[in-house]
Scaffold this motif. Structure first.
Motif, PDB file in Angstrom:
ATOM      1  N   TYR A   6       0.865  -1.194   0.000  1.00  0.00           N
ATOM      2  CA  TYR A   6       0.000   0.000   0.000  1.00  0.00           C
ATOM      3  C   TYR A   6       0.892   1.232   0.000  1.00  0.00           C
ATOM      4  O   TYR A   6       2.084   1.154   0.337  1.00  0.00           O
ATOM      5  CB  TYR A   6      -0.893   0.019   1.244  1.00  0.00           C
ATOM      6  N   SER A  18       0.967   9.213   7.061  1.00  0.00           N
ATOM      7  CA  SER A  18       0.222   7.992   6.727  1.00  0.00           C
ATOM      8  C   SER A  18       1.054   6.711   6.850  1.00  0.00           C
ATOM      9  O   SER A  18       0.553   5.713   7.390  1.00  0.00           O
ATOM     10  CB  SER A  18      -0.393   8.108   5.325  1.00  0.00           C
ATOM     11  N   HIS A  22      -0.325   3.749   9.270  1.00  0.00           N
ATOM     12  CA  HIS A  22      -0.710   2.430   8.754  1.00  0.00           C
ATOM     13  C   HIS A  22       0.213   1.330   9.265  1.00  0.00           C
ATOM     14  O   HIS A  22      -0.234   0.193   9.438  1.00  0.00           O
ATOM     15  CB  HIS A  22      -0.790   2.461   7.226  1.00  0.00           C
ATOM     16  N   GLY A  59      -3.553  -1.017  -2.614  1.00  0.00           N
ATOM     17  CA  GLY A  59      -4.399   0.142  -2.326  1.00  0.00           C
ATOM     18  C   GLY A  59      -3.575   1.396  -2.133  1.00  0.00           C
ATOM     19  O   GLY A  59      -2.422   1.333  -1.697  1.00  0.00           O
ATOM     20  N   ASN A  61      -3.635   5.582  -0.710  1.00  0.00           N
ATOM     21  CA  ASN A  61      -4.218   6.831  -0.222  1.00  0.00           C
ATOM     22  C   ASN A  61      -3.699   7.938  -1.123  1.00  0.00           C
ATOM     23  O   ASN A  61      -2.595   7.850  -1.660  1.00  0.00           O
ATOM     24  CB  ASN A  61      -3.803   7.121   1.214  1.00  0.00           C
ATOM     25  N   ASN A  88      -9.662  10.026  -1.596  1.00  0.00           N
ATOM     26  CA  ASN A  88      -8.413   9.854  -0.842  1.00  0.00           C
ATOM     27  C   ASN A  88      -8.032   8.388  -0.729  1.00  0.00           C
ATOM     28  O   ASN A  88      -7.015   8.062  -0.135  1.00  0.00           O
ATOM     29  CB  ASN A  88      -8.520  10.487   0.560  1.00  0.00           C
ATOM     30  N   THR A  89      -8.847   7.503  -1.317  1.00  0.00           N
ATOM     31  CA  THR A  89      -8.601   6.062  -1.210  1.00  0.00           C
ATOM     32  C   THR A  89      -8.894   5.391  -2.546  1.00  0.00           C
ATOM     33  O   THR A  89      -9.978   5.600  -3.105  1.00  0.00           O
ATOM     34  CB  THR A  89      -9.515   5.443  -0.121  1.00  0.00           C
ATOM     35  N   TYR A  91      -8.548   1.560  -4.736  1.00  0.00           N
ATOM     36  CA  TYR A  91      -8.219   0.139  -4.752  1.00  0.00           C
ATOM     37  C   TYR A  91      -8.860  -0.480  -5.985  1.00  0.00           C
ATOM     38  O   TYR A  91      -9.665   0.185  -6.667  1.00  0.00           O
ATOM     39  CB  TYR A  91      -8.690  -0.570  -3.469  1.00  0.00           C
ATOM     40  N   THR A 103     -12.726   8.842   2.528  1.00  0.00           N
ATOM     41  CA  THR A 103     -12.963   8.519   3.936  1.00  0.00           C
ATOM     42  C   THR A 103     -12.773   9.732   4.850  1.00  0.00           C
ATOM     43  O   THR A 103     -12.867   9.604   6.069  1.00  0.00           O
ATOM     44  CB  THR A 103     -12.023   7.377   4.393  1.00  0.00           C
ATOM     45  N   GLN A 250      -9.601   8.819   9.295  1.00  0.00           N
ATOM     46  CA  GLN A 250      -9.765   8.574   7.857  1.00  0.00           C
ATOM     47  C   GLN A 250      -8.849   7.428   7.433  1.00  0.00           C
ATOM     48  O   GLN A 250      -9.200   6.627   6.578  1.00  0.00           O
ATOM     49  CB  GLN A 250      -9.575   9.840   7.003  1.00  0.00           C
ATOM     50  N   SER A 254      -9.864   3.773   5.685  1.00  0.00           N
ATOM     51  CA  SER A 254      -9.212   3.217   4.490  1.00  0.00           C
ATOM     52  C   SER A 254      -8.690   1.807   4.790  1.00  0.00           C
ATOM     53  O   SER A 254      -8.872   0.880   3.992  1.00  0.00           O
ATOM     54  CB  SER A 254      -8.040   4.101   4.045  1.00  0.00           C
ATOM     55  N   TRP A 258      -9.660  -1.790   2.906  1.00  0.00           N
ATOM     56  CA  TRP A 258      -8.663  -2.652   2.263  1.00  0.00           C
ATOM     57  C   TRP A 258      -8.543  -4.017   2.933  1.00  0.00           C
ATOM     58  O   TRP A 258      -8.357  -5.019   2.272  1.00  0.00           O
ATOM     59  CB  TRP A 258      -7.277  -1.999   2.329  1.00  0.00           C
TER      60      TRP A 258
END
Ligand code: ATR
Length: 275
Positions: A6, A18, A22, A59, A61, A88-89, A91, A103, A250, A254, A258
């Motif tokens: 990702y 991010s 994540h 995926g 962002n 913003n997402t 996939y 999101t 957010q 996401s 995913w």
């Protein structure tokens, strides 16, 4: 076996939180994945996205300045992304179609309601700004059925355009557009969605919009109190929040899209706050 891949795509991207968020989600949930940051050239966002998925990426962002381009590039958009006009997402579905979601609005609403205990139903909300950030969140805010949303902006025509766009999904919520100086009554909640804080600038709203119980939410966040939140505190506001929780929420939404699992956000918000 390689981990699922990702990434967040933006320009610039080096300051993005991010990857950190994540990877904290991944270790917390035990999901095997790798999440990186990709700086796309200003003129080749599409090539960056296509290349990422061709390499087997799962995926993405998307952040500034590519959210509108991500929306345009997609083969399909979720309903909330459709209204947001930005994604913003990203996939791929099982047929390889590129799906766009947004999101951000869900992130804002979850931070307000679940993390801060602020119900939006029946409330009077003043939204400052009428750019992409505000458009991105209005749908999920309206879904909470506030009594009224007043959108105030420097360029009033942009606030009026948002009212026209969101009127069909506003239900019983009264939607109004105006300039910054116009509102002079206290609101239950004031959301700053302008980018003025970035320039340490303030939207010139009357201090009378802040009453004893008014909640202030700046969608921006920074290590120090944002310019807008400092102004609100100086006017006597006591419940003042920045957008760090929205950023983490957010991301959690996401991650859920995913991976099918929703991480706990509180420890991640706390860890980022203490950086
Ligand atoms: P974003 O994606 O962050 O929303 P945008 O679409 O460029 O970016 O919108 C920025 C918003 O902040 C707009 O509402 C803008 O007002 P205008 O529509 O009149 O341009 C607002 N904004 C930016 N700088 C501002 C400032 N210094 N004072 C007040 N409003 C400001």
């Amino acid at each position: 076996m390689n981990n699922d891949l990702y990434a967040v795509v933006g320009n610039p991207i080096s300051h993005s939180k991010s990857p950190r968020i994540h990877s904290l989600f991944a270790s917390q949930t035990g999901e095997q994945l790798e999440y990186t940051a990709i700086q796309a050239p200003e003129n080749d966002f599409a090539g960056t996205v296509t290349g990422f998925f061709q390499r087997g990426g799962k995926g993405l962002n998307v952040t500034v300045p590519f959210k509108e381009q991500a929306w345009k590039l997609a083969d399909r958009r979720t309903e909330r992304a459709q209204l947001a006009g930005a994604a913003n997402t990203l996939y791929q579905d099982s047929e390889g179609l590129l799906i766009a979601d947004n999101t951000d609005g869900k992130g804002l609403v979850t931070d307000l309601t679940a993390n801060h205990g602020i119900g939006l139903t029946g409330r009077r909300i003043l939204v400052l700004g009428a750019g992409g950030a505000v458009r991105g969140v209005l749908g999920p805010v309206l879904a909470e059925k506030p009594a009224a949303i007043v959108i105030a902006n420097r360029t009033v025509a942009k606030a009026e355009a948002l009212v026209t766009l969101f009127e069909p999904v506003a239900g019983q919520t009264r939607l109004e557009a105006c300039g910054f100086e116009q509102p002079t009554e206290p609101f239950d909640l004031i959301i700053n969605g302008t980018s003025a804080s970035l320039q340490h600038d303030l939207p010139p709203v009357s201090a009378n919009v802040i009453g004893a119980d008014t909640v202030i939410y700046d969608m921006m966040y920074s290590l120090q109190t944002t310019t807008f939140n400092q102004w609100a505190l100086d006017q006597g506001a006591t419940r003042v929040f920045d957008g760090l929780g929205m950023l983490v929420e957010q991301a959690a939404e996401s991650f859920r899209l995913w991976r099918g699992i929703r991480p706990e956000t509180r420890p991640v918000i706390d860890e980022l706050r203490n950086d």
